[in-house]
Design a protein around this motif. Structure first.
Motif, PDB file in Angstrom:
ATOM      1  N   GLU A 154     -48.081  -0.610 -24.757  1.00 41.15           N
ATOM      2  CA  GLU A 154     -47.980  -1.899 -24.075  1.00 41.15           C
ATOM      3  C   GLU A 154     -47.945  -1.663 -22.568  1.00 41.15           C
ATOM      4  O   GLU A 154     -47.323  -0.708 -22.088  1.00 41.15           O
ATOM      5  CB  GLU A 154     -46.690  -2.603 -24.532  1.00 41.15           C
ATOM      6  CG  GLU A 154     -46.765  -4.099 -24.372  1.00 41.15           C
ATOM      7  CD  GLU A 154     -45.541  -4.783 -24.958  1.00 41.15           C
ATOM      8  OE1 GLU A 154     -45.107  -5.752 -24.363  1.00 41.15           O
ATOM      9  OE2 GLU A 154     -45.034  -4.282 -25.994  1.00 41.15           O
ATOM     10  N   GLY A 155     -48.644  -2.515 -21.850  1.00 35.17           N
ATOM     11  CA  GLY A 155     -48.606  -2.396 -20.400  1.00 35.17           C
ATOM     12  C   GLY A 155     -49.557  -1.355 -19.842  1.00 35.17           C
ATOM     13  O   GLY A 155     -49.504  -1.038 -18.653  1.00 35.17           O
ATOM     14  N   ASP A 180     -58.400  10.092 -21.973  1.00 33.96           N
ATOM     15  CA  ASP A 180     -57.698  10.184 -20.699  1.00 33.96           C
ATOM     16  C   ASP A 180     -56.616  11.264 -20.748  1.00 33.96           C
ATOM     17  O   ASP A 180     -55.634  11.141 -21.486  1.00 33.96           O
ATOM     18  CB  ASP A 180     -57.070   8.814 -20.390  1.00 33.96           C
ATOM     19  CG  ASP A 180     -56.451   8.765 -18.993  1.00 33.96           C
ATOM     20  OD1 ASP A 180     -56.208   9.848 -18.428  1.00 33.96           O
ATOM     21  OD2 ASP A 180     -56.213   7.664 -18.497  1.00 33.96           O
ATOM     22  N   PRO A 181     -56.780  12.323 -19.963  1.00 34.69           N
ATOM     23  CA  PRO A 181     -55.801  13.413 -20.013  1.00 34.69           C
ATOM     24  C   PRO A 181     -54.466  13.040 -19.393  1.00 34.69           C
ATOM     25  O   PRO A 181     -53.494  13.762 -19.534  1.00 34.69           O
ATOM     26  CB  PRO A 181     -56.483  14.521 -19.209  1.00 34.69           C
ATOM     27  CG  PRO A 181     -57.404  13.806 -18.298  1.00 34.69           C
ATOM     28  CD  PRO A 181     -57.845  12.561 -18.995  1.00 34.69           C
ATOM     29  N   LEU A 182     -54.418  11.915 -18.685  1.00 37.38           N
ATOM     30  CA  LEU A 182     -53.170  11.526 -18.031  1.00 37.38           C
ATOM     31  C   LEU A 182     -52.285  10.640 -18.904  1.00 37.38           C
ATOM     32  O   LEU A 182     -51.193  10.276 -18.521  1.00 37.38           O
ATOM     33  CB  LEU A 182     -53.483  10.771 -16.731  1.00 37.38           C
ATOM     34  CG  LEU A 182     -54.229  11.586 -15.676  1.00 37.38           C
ATOM     35  CD1 LEU A 182     -54.568  10.717 -14.487  1.00 37.38           C
ATOM     36  CD2 LEU A 182     -53.400  12.778 -15.245  1.00 37.38           C
ATOM     37  N   LEU A 183     -52.797  10.311 -20.085  1.00 36.12           N
ATOM     38  CA  LEU A 183     -52.044   9.401 -20.931  1.00 36.12           C
ATOM     39  C   LEU A 183     -50.789  10.063 -21.494  1.00 36.12           C
ATOM     40  O   LEU A 183     -50.866  11.099 -22.138  1.00 36.12           O
ATOM     41  CB  LEU A 183     -52.907   8.936 -22.107  1.00 36.12           C
ATOM     42  CG  LEU A 183     -53.908   7.828 -21.802  1.00 36.12           C
ATOM     43  CD1 LEU A 183     -54.721   7.533 -23.037  1.00 36.12           C
ATOM     44  CD2 LEU A 183     -53.177   6.589 -21.349  1.00 36.12           C
ATOM     45  N   ALA A 184     -49.666   9.429 -21.240  1.00 35.95           N
ATOM     46  CA  ALA A 184     -48.424   9.963 -21.804  1.00 35.95           C
ATOM     47  C   ALA A 184     -48.132   9.283 -23.134  1.00 35.95           C
ATOM     48  O   ALA A 184     -47.733   9.909 -24.101  1.00 35.95           O
ATOM     49  CB  ALA A 184     -47.283   9.752 -20.825  1.00 35.95           C
ATOM     50  N   ASN A 185     -48.380   7.980 -23.173  1.00 34.01           N
ATOM     51  CA  ASN A 185     -47.980   7.212 -24.358  1.00 34.01           C
ATOM     52  C   ASN A 185     -49.151   6.696 -25.173  1.00 34.01           C
ATOM     53  O   ASN A 185     -48.958   5.985 -26.146  1.00 34.01           O
ATOM     54  CB  ASN A 185     -47.128   5.999 -23.920  1.00 34.01           C
ATOM     55  CG  ASN A 185     -45.920   6.442 -23.153  1.00 34.01           C
ATOM     56  OD1 ASN A 185     -45.256   7.386 -23.570  1.00 34.01           O
ATOM     57  ND2 ASN A 185     -45.653   5.810 -22.033  1.00 34.01           N
ATOM     58  N   GLY A 186     -50.372   7.016 -24.750  1.00 36.13           N
ATOM     59  CA  GLY A 186     -51.532   6.504 -25.478  1.00 36.13           C
ATOM     60  C   GLY A 186     -51.979   5.182 -24.899  1.00 36.13           C
ATOM     61  O   GLY A 186     -51.166   4.398 -24.406  1.00 36.13           O
TER      62      GLY A 186
END
Ligand code: SF4
Length: 335
Positions: free
Chosen positions: A287-288, A277-283
């Motif tokens: 959590e959440g 996912d290219p939109l992932l900031a935190n992986g």
């Protein structure tokens, strides 16, 4: 020993040029097309029309059937999931849905309870190479014939293909087949023949013109490649083009995501791998993380494809490496 020339046709420009080249050479050959169930309808029309347009041989149509695997999966889920504490209603729902639909791509994903990904690209083997091998190549090899597998790959297509030779001794057994069959394959006389290997893309289109044969009209509608619509390796601009021109294919995948999610233990399975996912900031481990299809499914990726800034892309290294030592590279089954 007699040689058997087999030309793989996908409906794309390179395999069409390959088919034309085989006709021009004048050798007897057989042509085969593997229907993944995830092609654009224009590609099916084009493949059906090709013999009539060229005077070439009929194109044999093969299609994978995962009925046996789905039956085993139903049995496995019925026995194992309840013992793992999974809610019986979920088990019953999954078992009810794990029925063959007749669409190879969807049935494959139902069987695996997931979609293929750039790092686990089982789609090429299972929907293309295995059915072609079982229906066409294996019977010839078992009769003692020498298989010449014509492949429309070119050096300039990718780094992985840039080193391929024109003629190469191969093990013709797809990677996903049992080890015993792979071992038997080492002894068969099988060669990959790649007559277009040093052609440039302009030459491929020029060859169509010289033979007065049209190319698949998808190329005139913004598609850079012809194959699954979409392909799991689809790039950002291609996804945008598909969503604008052929939204039915996006809706089709969204329906598949809902179905495959319902049979997956985690309740979520997306066409494009979440870990890419290219939109992932935190992986996605964060959590959440919102696992809903609304957040992770193909419609969300289409929205991302409309963005022009940010420079976020799928795992570029994985995409670059994913063709090495794969069926896609060895056989050139996917454009
Ligand atoms: S075109 Fe893409 S999605 Fe289709 S079989 Fe090949 S790699 Fe898989």
């Amino acid at each position: 020993m007699t040689m058997a020339h087999i030309v793989s046709v996908s409906g794309g420009k390179d395999s069409t040029a390959l088919y034309l080249r085989a006709i021009e050479r004048g050798l007897p050959f057989r042509a085969v097309f593997a229907d993944t169930g995830n092609e654009h309808e224009w590609t099916y029309d084009f493949v059906r029309a090709l013999p009539g347009l060229t005077g070439g041989p009929e194109i044999e149509w093969v299609k994978a059937d995962f009925s046996r695997q789905l039956a085993k999966k139903r049995d496995y889920i019925s026995r194992v999931w309840p013992a793992e504490g999974i809610d019986q209603a979920k088990v019953d729902r999954a078992v009810a849905l794990l029925q063959p639909t007749g669409n190879p791509f969807l049935d494959l994903c139902l069987w695996k309870t997931r979609f293929p990904s750039s790092k686990t690209r089982f789609c090429t083997d299972e929907t293309k190479l295995v059915p072609m091998f079982e229906a066409v190549q294996r019977p010839l090899l078992e009769q003692g014939m020498i298989l010449i597998s014509w492949q429309g790959v070119r050096h300039e297509e990718s780094l992985a293909r840039s080193g391929l030779p024109r003629l190469q001794k191969i093990n013709p057994v797809p990677y996903s087949m049992p080890a015993a069959v792979r071992r038997a394959g080492e002894k068969w006389a099988a060669y990959a023949y790649r007559p277009l290997i040093d052609w440039k893309v302009e030459e491929v289109f020029a060859y169509h013109r010289r033979h007065n044969v049209p190319w698949n009209k998808l190329y005139d509608h913004g598609m850079g490649r012809v194959g699954c619509m979409p392909c799991i390796m689809c790039k950002k601009d291609e996804m945008l083009a598909i969503s604008q021109r052929f939204p039915d294919h996006i809706d089709k995948v969204a329906e598949w995501e809902t179905l495959v999610s319902e049979v997956s233990k985690r309740g979520n399975s997306t066409f494009f791998n979440v870990t890419d996912d290219p939109l992932l900031a935190n992986g996605w481990e964060a959590e959440g993380y919102d696992w809903s299809l609304a957040r992770t499914g193909i419609h969300a990726r289409v929205e991302w494809s409309k963005t022009t800034r940010g420079g976020l892309q799928y795992d570029a290294l994985a995409l670059l490496q994913s063709d090495f030592n794969t069926s896609c590279n060895q056989w050139g089954a996917c454009e």
